[in-house]
Design a protein around this motif. Structure first.
Motif, PDB file in Angstrom:
ATOM      1  N   ASP A  55     -10.194   8.391   3.425  1.00  0.00           N
ATOM      2  CA  ASP A  55     -10.830   9.173   4.909  1.00  0.00           C
ATOM      3  C   ASP A  55     -10.708  10.543   5.211  1.00  0.00           C
ATOM      4  O   ASP A  55      -9.296  10.918   5.196  1.00  0.00           O
TER       5      ASP A  55
ATOM      6  N   TYR B 145      -4.326   0.606  -2.597  1.00  0.00           N
ATOM      7  CA  TYR B 145      -3.636  -0.924  -2.675  1.00  0.00           C
ATOM      8  C   TYR B 145      -3.359  -1.149  -4.049  1.00  0.00           C
ATOM      9  O   TYR B 145      -4.294  -1.480  -4.770  1.00  0.00           O
TER      10      TYR B 145
ATOM     11  N   TYR C 155     -18.692   2.781  -5.984  1.00  0.00           N
ATOM     12  CA  TYR C 155     -18.079   3.115  -4.737  1.00  0.00           C
ATOM     13  C   TYR C 155     -18.880   2.921  -3.571  1.00  0.00           C
ATOM     14  O   TYR C 155     -20.172   2.528  -3.661  1.00  0.00           O
TER      15      TYR C 155
ATOM     16  N   LYS D 271      -7.605  -1.072  -5.366  1.00  0.00           N
ATOM     17  CA  LYS D 271      -8.550  -0.509  -4.511  1.00  0.00           C
ATOM     18  C   LYS D 271      -8.102   0.712  -3.979  1.00  0.00           C
ATOM     19  O   LYS D 271      -6.829   0.742  -3.775  1.00  0.00           O
TER      20      LYS D 271
ATOM     21  N   HIS E 235     -15.744   7.917   5.178  1.00  0.00           N
ATOM     22  CA  HIS E 235     -15.151   6.977   4.646  1.00  0.00           C
ATOM     23  C   HIS E 235     -15.870   6.425   3.394  1.00  0.00           C
ATOM     24  O   HIS E 235     -16.886   6.420   3.216  1.00  0.00           O
ATOM     25  N   TRP E 236     -14.698   6.810   2.119  1.00  0.00           N
ATOM     26  CA  TRP E 236     -15.040   6.312   1.112  1.00  0.00           C
ATOM     27  C   TRP E 236     -14.427   4.995   0.215  1.00  0.00           C
ATOM     28  O   TRP E 236     -12.941   5.147   0.542  1.00  0.00           O
ATOM     29  N   GLU E 237     -14.680   4.154  -0.320  1.00  0.00           N
ATOM     30  CA  GLU E 237     -13.816   3.521  -1.063  1.00  0.00           C
ATOM     31  C   GLU E 237     -14.327   2.910  -2.214  1.00  0.00           C
ATOM     32  O   GLU E 237     -15.559   2.822  -2.524  1.00  0.00           O
ATOM     33  N   SER E 238     -13.457   2.440  -3.095  1.00  0.00           N
ATOM     34  CA  SER E 238     -13.813   1.797  -4.419  1.00  0.00           C
ATOM     35  C   SER E 238     -12.966   0.697  -4.806  1.00  0.00           C
ATOM     36  O   SER E 238     -11.638   1.091  -4.918  1.00  0.00           O
ATOM     37  N   ASP E 239     -13.411  -0.234  -5.615  1.00  0.00           N
ATOM     38  CA  ASP E 239     -12.634  -1.371  -6.196  1.00  0.00           C
ATOM     39  C   ASP E 239     -12.638  -1.123  -7.715  1.00  0.00           C
ATOM     40  O   ASP E 239     -13.849  -1.030  -8.363  1.00  0.00           O
TER      41      ASP E 239
ATOM     42  N   THR F 221       0.966  -1.142  -0.099  1.00  0.00           N
ATOM     43  CA  THR F 221       0.181   0.083  -0.109  1.00  0.00           C
ATOM     44  C   THR F 221       0.865   1.383  -0.002  1.00  0.00           C
ATOM     45  O   THR F 221       1.891   1.115   0.279  1.00  0.00           O
TER      46      THR F 221
ATOM     47  N   THR G 158      -9.120   3.798  -0.852  1.00  0.00           N
ATOM     48  CA  THR G 158      -9.914   4.338   0.188  1.00  0.00           C
ATOM     49  C   THR G 158      -9.637   5.872   0.491  1.00  0.00           C
ATOM     50  O   THR G 158      -8.339   6.234   0.336  1.00  0.00           O
TER      51      THR G 158
END
Length: 672
Positions: free
Chosen positions: A137, A175, A158, A133, A149-153, A73, A135
């Motif tokens: 914050d 990642y 999302y 991926k 908190h936001w994340e997306s692959d 990471t 993220t």
């Protein structure tokens, strides 16, 4: 309740383009994410100045990049503005707001051209070039804001919900995909940060989660509140046995007991937030300029001199241009001009902003006003960009002309190094040529530097409007000596660029003619002859011409017979100026390594000195036994003093020279 969604209707189109577009510069995501953090901090600082926000005392603005090769990471953390959930929705989720549709329409056919990512608000998405991926914050600086908190692959779907971040600012975690693991290596990360972020306006720290901690040992009085003490080290007092005045031995303390601390190694920023170009020239020392040059260009040869650009109106531009010691073969030169936008590195050598001839220099230019919201292919048509280019050209010309006027000694000292650059500039840029017209100088036979006006003045009496020049000191040494003996002058024009530059000077200065020193024999070298005397010599001249043509097996050979003042000179070769220039031009436009003799010997004339004993011997012994060898030898000697022989002729010349010496030795024996 977590919010989920698809990023935009365009996302399926955008991501392949982002990945393809930035393929050659995969490392660009570092610049985009770090500069986004810089922007967030810069905006927060402005709010503080405006009195709309108060900074807590213990806060120090910084960006931390953390690499972790175990987790694969990279984390980017800033303590800037942060974002509310609404702002994340607007700036991250709705890519369409930043002109994605226009972007696709306008640039779908140019996916491999120049980088404009980031200047469309798409910089954050460069993360998906290297990450499976991502993220986020974030916590807004605003009172009562909730963390997000936001994340997306993969960058198309999302998920967003309330997070647990407790300090304002933003943390983005990547990642990495398997192809991009190099970027979580500490040394590679440092290399990329140095490339793009060396002068960003906020301190950037690089941390390696996978590395062993490093320590320093400091004195007690060096300890600060920020230091983490690992161990207190007590050094015992040092004593020594000495003899006192009474002759008695006693133990004396020579160094008192003291405490030292072993601390965690203090972090050092990767960047310099106050680059030298942002200082006023009056505040910069010579050593600072040289140190900056070494640091940025990794060049340990000292620059000759430099120009500090500092302009506020009509556009904002700062920078430093260095004149390096140039390699004389100008066409293999390559400088580096680094372009920055608000201390963020954009690219090297952008031709639309920096005039072509200035590419020989090394330097940095920072122009916050540069229109980067278009691809670089459109920059050259931008009137504003042209003004920047013109300004830089003017400043360089002003520096050089100023040096000529106020520091002629140094100007002359640098001339041999900088003249290819100046000549190239004159050929490429009309305005630069106009400004430099009176400051181009030429080195003469005595090693003095003259302007064109000086050269013409020197030759005025004997050769009005003519400047003689040397193209090769070694090959033209015979001609140089003759010029010196007659008190005539010539200038050195021995570099690749001088051939087109001479043509340029003749076009620019009507009636001025440049002649190579071996292009013809000036009347200054000849005896004055009446018309009758010349007529009387004509029969002998025809006879000598016939003998040499026959001996050399060349019916087309041009032969001239002259009475030269210097009897020691037997034969010479001259090449007409037009023919020589044609050969030069053909050489320039053909493949390197080609044999110049392929261009023929057009314009060559063999000059025989009627006053020379050897020439007279040939004339009087035309049917003699060794006339063939003597004619060949005279021709080859003339060719040697004019240039060089082909390998075949050189072989024959050496063999013939040996034969002549054996003949002389045999004659010597007979005399004994």
């Amino acid at each position: 309740m977590a919010k989920t969604g698809s990023l935009t209707i365009n996302s399926e189109n955008i991501f392949p383009i982002i990945k393809k577009w930035l393929y050659s510069d995969h490392d660009i995501f570092y610049r985009e994410l770090v500069s986004n953090g810089c922007d967030a901090i810069t905006k927060l600082k402005k709010l503080e100045v405006m009195g709309e926000w108060q900074k807590p005392e213990d806060v120090e603005f910084k960006i931390t990049v953390t690499v972790d090769s175990n987790d694969k990471t990279i984390t980017f953390t800033d303590n800037g503005l942060g974002m509310t959930m609404e702002e994340v929705d607007e700036y991250i989720n709705q890519i369409a707001f930043s002109g994605a549709q226009d972007f696709l329409e306008k640039y779908k056919d140019k996916a491999n051209e120049d980088q404009i990512i980031g200047h469309f608000g798409l910089g954050f998405y460069s993360a998906f070039m290297v990450a499976d991926k991502v993220t986020i914050d974030t916590l807004s600086y605003q009172e009562g804001a909730a963390p997000v908190h936001w994340e997306s692959d993969g960058g198309t779907e999302y998920e967003m919900e309330e997070g647990d971040k407790t300090s304002f600012g933003t943390t983005i975690k990547l990642y990495l995909n398997e192809e991009s693991l190099e970027f979580c290596n500490e040394y590679r990360a440092r290399e990329v940060l140095e490339k793009y972020c060396s002068f960003m306006p906020v301190e950037i720290y690089l941390e390696n989660s996978s590395a062993e901690p490093q320590y320093d040992t400091i004195e007690k009085d060096e300890l600060t509140e920020k230091d983490t003490i690992i161990e207190t080290i007590v050094e015992e007092a040092k004593t020594e046995e000495k003899e006192n005045e009474n002759g008695e031995k006693e133990v004396v303390e020579i160094s008192p007991a003291r405490e030292k601390y072993k601390i965690l190694k203090r972090p050092v920023p990767e960047n310099d937030i106050h680059p030298l170009w942002n200082k006023h020239p009056n505040e910069c020392t010579e050593e600072e300029y040289k140190g900056f040059y070494r640091k940025v260009f990794h060049d340990y040869k000292e620059p000759l001199f430099w120009i500090h650009l500092n302009m506020d109106y009509p556009f904002n531009l700062k920078g430093i241009l260095y004149f390096p010691k140039l390699n004389l073969n100008y066409d293999s030169l390559e400088g580096v001009i680094k372009l920055y936008n608000n201390q963020v590195f954009i690219a090297d050598n952008i031709k639309e902003v920096i005039p072509e001839f200035l590419m020989l220099l090394k330097g940095v230019i920072d122009c916050p006003d540069l229109p980067l919201n278009v691809s670089r292919s459109a920059l050259q048509n931008d009137g504003f960009v042209k003004k920047i280019s013109d300004y830089i050209t003017k400043k360089v010309a002003d520096k050089l002309s100023g040096m000529f006027k106020t520091d002629r000694e140094n100007y002359e000292k640098y001339w041999d190094d900088i003249n290819p650059f100046i000549k190239f500039g004159c050929l490429k840029d009309e305005k630069f040529a106009e400004k430099m017209n009176d400051y181009i100088i030429f080195k003469n036979l005595e090693g003095k530097y003259l302007t064109l006006a000086d050269c013409l003045e020197e030759n005025k009496e004997k050769h009005e409007n003519t400047v003689f020049y040397i193209t090769d000191e070694k090959e033209q040494s015979q001609y140089i000596n003759m010029f010196k003996q007659e008190g005539m002058d010539a200038v050195y024009m021995t570099q690749n660029i001088d051939s087109p530059f001479i043509n340029f000077l003749e076009q620019k200065n009507e009636n001025v003619k440049f002649l190579a020193i071996n292009s013809d024999l000036s009347d200054s070298f000849k005896e004055e002859m009446t018309e009758e005397a010349r007529e009387a010599m004509k029969g002998d001249a025809d006879a000598l011409t016939e003998v040499f043509k026959k001996a050399l097996g060349n019916d087309k050979l041009e032969v001239k017979v002259e009475k030269l003042k210097n009897e020691a000179v037997s034969s010479m070769i001259t090449v007409s100026e037009d023919s020589r220039r044609m050969q030069e031009m053909m050489k320039m436009y053909t493949m390197p390594g080609m044999d110049p003799s392929m261009f023929g010997a057009g314009g060559e004339t063999l000059v025989l000195n009627y006053n020379n004993k050897l020439v007279q011997y040939v004339l009087n012994h035309r049917e003699g036994g060794h006339i063939q060898e003597i004619c060949e030898q005279l021709y080859d000697l003339a060719a040697l003093s004019h240039g060089s022989l082909t390998p075949e002729r050189m072989t024959k010349f050496i063999a013939r020279s040996n034969d002549i010496m054996i003949l002389m030795a045999d004659m010597g024996k007979e005399e004994e």
